[in-house]
Design a protein around this motif. Structure first.
Motif, PDB file in Angstrom:
ATOM      1  N   ARG A  86      14.794  -1.642   6.358  1.00 45.88           N
ATOM      2  CA  ARG A  86      14.458  -1.365   4.960  1.00 45.88           C
ATOM      3  C   ARG A  86      13.640  -0.078   4.848  1.00 45.88           C
ATOM      4  NH1 ARG A  86      14.840  -6.502   1.961  1.00 45.88           N
ATOM      5  NH2 ARG A  86      13.810  -5.372   0.287  1.00 45.88           N
ATOM      6  N   ASP A  87      13.806   0.585   3.707  1.00 45.39           N
ATOM      7  CA  ASP A  87      13.027   1.796   3.464  1.00 45.39           C
ATOM      8  C   ASP A  87      11.936   1.576   2.421  1.00 45.39           C
ATOM      9  OD1 ASP A  87      14.501   1.559   1.146  1.00 45.39           O
ATOM     10  OD2 ASP A  87      15.645   3.404   1.421  1.00 45.39           O
ATOM     11  N   ASP A  88      11.717   0.311   2.054  1.00 43.96           N
ATOM     12  CA  ASP A  88      10.704   0.010   1.034  1.00 43.96           C
ATOM     13  C   ASP A  88       9.488  -0.691   1.613  1.00 43.96           C
ATOM     14  OD1 ASP A  88      12.049  -2.330   1.630  1.00 43.96           O
ATOM     15  OD2 ASP A  88      12.198  -3.024  -0.450  1.00 43.96           O
ATOM     16  N   VAL A  89       9.342  -0.687   2.937  1.00 44.48           N
ATOM     17  CA  VAL A  89       8.174  -1.309   3.564  1.00 44.48           C
ATOM     18  C   VAL A  89       7.568  -0.370   4.611  1.00 44.48           C
ATOM     19  CG1 VAL A  89       9.063  -3.660   3.248  1.00 44.48           C
ATOM     20  CG2 VAL A  89       9.489  -2.467   5.390  1.00 44.48           C
ATOM     21  N   LYS A  90       6.269  -0.532   4.822  1.00 42.33           N
ATOM     22  CA  LYS A  90       5.557   0.190   5.873  1.00 42.33           C
ATOM     23  C   LYS A  90       4.746  -0.835   6.669  1.00 42.33           C
ATOM     24  CE  LYS A  90       3.199   3.903   4.759  1.00 42.33           C
ATOM     25  NZ  LYS A  90       2.053   4.736   4.282  1.00 42.33           N
ATOM     26  N   ILE A  91       4.958  -0.886   7.962  1.00 41.72           N
ATOM     27  CA  ILE A  91       4.222  -1.815   8.823  1.00 41.72           C
ATOM     28  C   ILE A  91       2.890  -1.147   9.176  1.00 41.72           C
ATOM     29  CG2 ILE A  91       4.274  -3.212  10.896  1.00 41.72           C
ATOM     30  CD1 ILE A  91       6.520  -3.787   8.844  1.00 41.72           C
TER      31      ILE A  91
ATOM     32  N   THR B 151       6.803   1.278  -2.080  1.00 41.74           N
ATOM     33  CA  THR B 151       6.676   0.935  -0.668  1.00 41.74           C
ATOM     34  C   THR B 151       5.561  -0.090  -0.490  1.00 41.74           C
ATOM     35  OG1 THR B 151       7.426   3.121   0.013  1.00 41.74           O
ATOM     36  CG2 THR B 151       6.246   1.816   1.646  1.00 41.74           C
ATOM     37  N   LEU B 152       5.884  -1.171   0.205  1.00 45.35           N
ATOM     38  CA  LEU B 152       4.931  -2.249   0.423  1.00 45.35           C
ATOM     39  C   LEU B 152       4.307  -2.135   1.803  1.00 45.35           C
ATOM     40  CD1 LEU B 152       7.080  -5.217  -0.965  1.00 45.35           C
ATOM     41  CD2 LEU B 152       5.317  -3.929  -2.181  1.00 45.35           C
ATOM     42  N   ASN B 153       2.982  -2.259   1.863  1.00 53.11           N
ATOM     43  CA  ASN B 153       2.264  -2.274   3.139  1.00 53.11           C
ATOM     44  C   ASN B 153       2.238  -3.695   3.685  1.00 53.11           C
ATOM     45  OD1 ASN B 153       1.673   0.468   2.996  1.00 53.11           O
ATOM     46  ND2 ASN B 153      -0.285   0.126   1.974  1.00 53.11           N
ATOM     47  N   ILE B 154       2.787  -3.869   4.887  1.00 54.55           N
ATOM     48  CA  ILE B 154       2.934  -5.200   5.475  1.00 54.55           C
ATOM     49  C   ILE B 154       2.068  -5.329   6.720  1.00 54.55           C
ATOM     50  CG2 ILE B 154       4.553  -6.900   6.409  1.00 54.55           C
ATOM     51  CD1 ILE B 154       5.177  -6.184   3.537  1.00 54.55           C
ATOM     52  N   GLY B 155       1.366  -6.460   6.823  1.00 55.48           N
ATOM     53  CA  GLY B 155       0.617  -6.795   8.019  1.00 55.48           C
ATOM     54  C   GLY B 155       1.168  -8.051   8.661  1.00 55.48           C
ATOM     55  N   PHE B 156       1.035  -8.138   9.974  1.00 54.70           N
ATOM     56  CA  PHE B 156       1.518  -9.309  10.713  1.00 54.70           C
ATOM     57  C   PHE B 156       0.353 -10.030  11.374  1.00 54.70           C
ATOM     58  CE2 PHE B 156       5.673  -7.571  10.142  1.00 54.70           C
ATOM     59  CZ  PHE B 156       6.539  -8.647  10.268  1.00 54.70           C
TER      60      PHE B 156
END
Length: 323
Positions: free
Chosen positions: A24-29, A2-7
């Motif tokens: 997607r189930d492989d990312v976390k915002i 799981t990838l931690n994503i920032g905007f």
């Protein structure tokens, strides 16, 4: 994994990318950076693990980011990219890359010194019809290409300001320029003409040209005529690239590719979502280190941005500019 994503940015394109990532189930915002706490919190409250920030350093210090999305206006580029590079965080950045070559080049130089995975949001490259069109280039010899981006004036205040957006050629038509580079190779010369006689009279805040014509001569010898206008009323528009070849006419629009040849006439519709493929390529590269699916790195995107810079120089000097 799981990838931690920032905007970075809280506008329409942030929402657009979030709608892709939601599937997607492989990312976390986990984070949003806004120009105000209110804007950042408005996005963050939609995600259980997300926090809103107004200072990038705070976000980088408090969050463990695997990647960041940069969705900011053209004039806001520079410091964000440099800080992400310093932190070693991969990023996908929306076009255009900026409004001045000095800033863009400083980011490119930083990337040349420190390896960071990057992707530029030239999503049309990821269309299935563009992949097919690119694969057909050896079948015909192209002599002339005519590209058009015809639309109205967007409502964002910064868009109508030349110093902040770089004008329509930089902000919208860059998609067509990038496609032309992708299909026909690099540009050799740029000659630009623009007109500002209508919109500026109606609204003193408008400093961008309402119409432009740009001649690109490719290193391959292909002659390209690019035209754009932001004068049209809402709901009326035209975006296309037409290639004239020894085998007939090839016409691309955002929804289809048409082939008009002696023996056949074919229209091929877009079947997939290029934004999803763009996302797949970027996240795949982060997980595996394999960047081969990313079709526009930052360094490649600089070459498309440079054409806008040369167009500005051509307008100022009233001559064709050699790349």
């Amino acid at each position: 994994m799981t990838l931690n994503i920032g905007f970075i940015g809280t506008g329409g394109f942030t929402t657009h990318h979030l709608n892709i990532l939601k599937k997607r189930d492989d990312v976390k915002i986990v984070a949003f950076l806004g120009t105000s706490q209110e804007k950042a919190d408005r996005f963050a409250e939609q995600y259980a693990d997300a926090t809103g920030y107004t200072v990038l350093e705070d976000m980088l210090e408090n969050e463990t980011l695997d990647a960041a999305y940069l969705c900011v206006p053209p004039m806001a580029h520079g410091a964000y990219e440099l800080k992400l590079i310093e932190a070693g965080i991969p990023f996908l950045v929306e076009k255009p890359l900026g409004v001045d070559m000095e800033t863009v080049k400083s980011i490119e130089e930083a990337l040349n010194k420190k390896k960071v995975i990057t992707s530029v949001g030239y999503h049309f490259r990821y269309q299935d019809i563009v992949e097919k069109w690119k694969g057909m280039q050896d079948e015909a010899q192209t002599g002339l290409v005519i590209a058009k981006w015809m639309g109205g004036l967007p409502g964002a205040p910064w868009w109508k300001n030349q110093a902040q957006s770089g004008g329509q050629f930089n902000e919208q038509t860059t998609h067509l320029v990038d496609m032309i580079r992708y299909l026909y190779g690099e540009v050799a010369t740029v000659y630009a003409q623009e007109s500002s006689r209508i919109l500026a009279k109606e609204n003193a805040d408008v400093t961008v040209a309402e119409a432009g014509s740009f001649t690109l001569t490719m290193k391959s010898g292909v002659v390209v005529q690019v035209a754009n206008t932001c004068l049209l009323p809402d709901g009326v528009g035209e975006v296309e690239i037409t290639a004239y070849t020894d085998q007939g006419i090839e016409k691309w629009t955002p929804s289809s590719l048409s082939l008009d040849r002696v023996q056949e006439k074919v229209e091929i519709k877009v079947k997939d979502n290029p934004y999803e493929k763009e996302t797949d390529a970027f996240l795949h590269a982060i997980k595996t280190g394999d960047e081969s699916k990313i079709l526009s790195s930052y360094q490649d995107g600089v070459k498309s941005f440079e054409i806008a810079v040369l167009a500005w120089q051509s307008l100022e000097e009233k001559r064709a500019i050699h790349v």
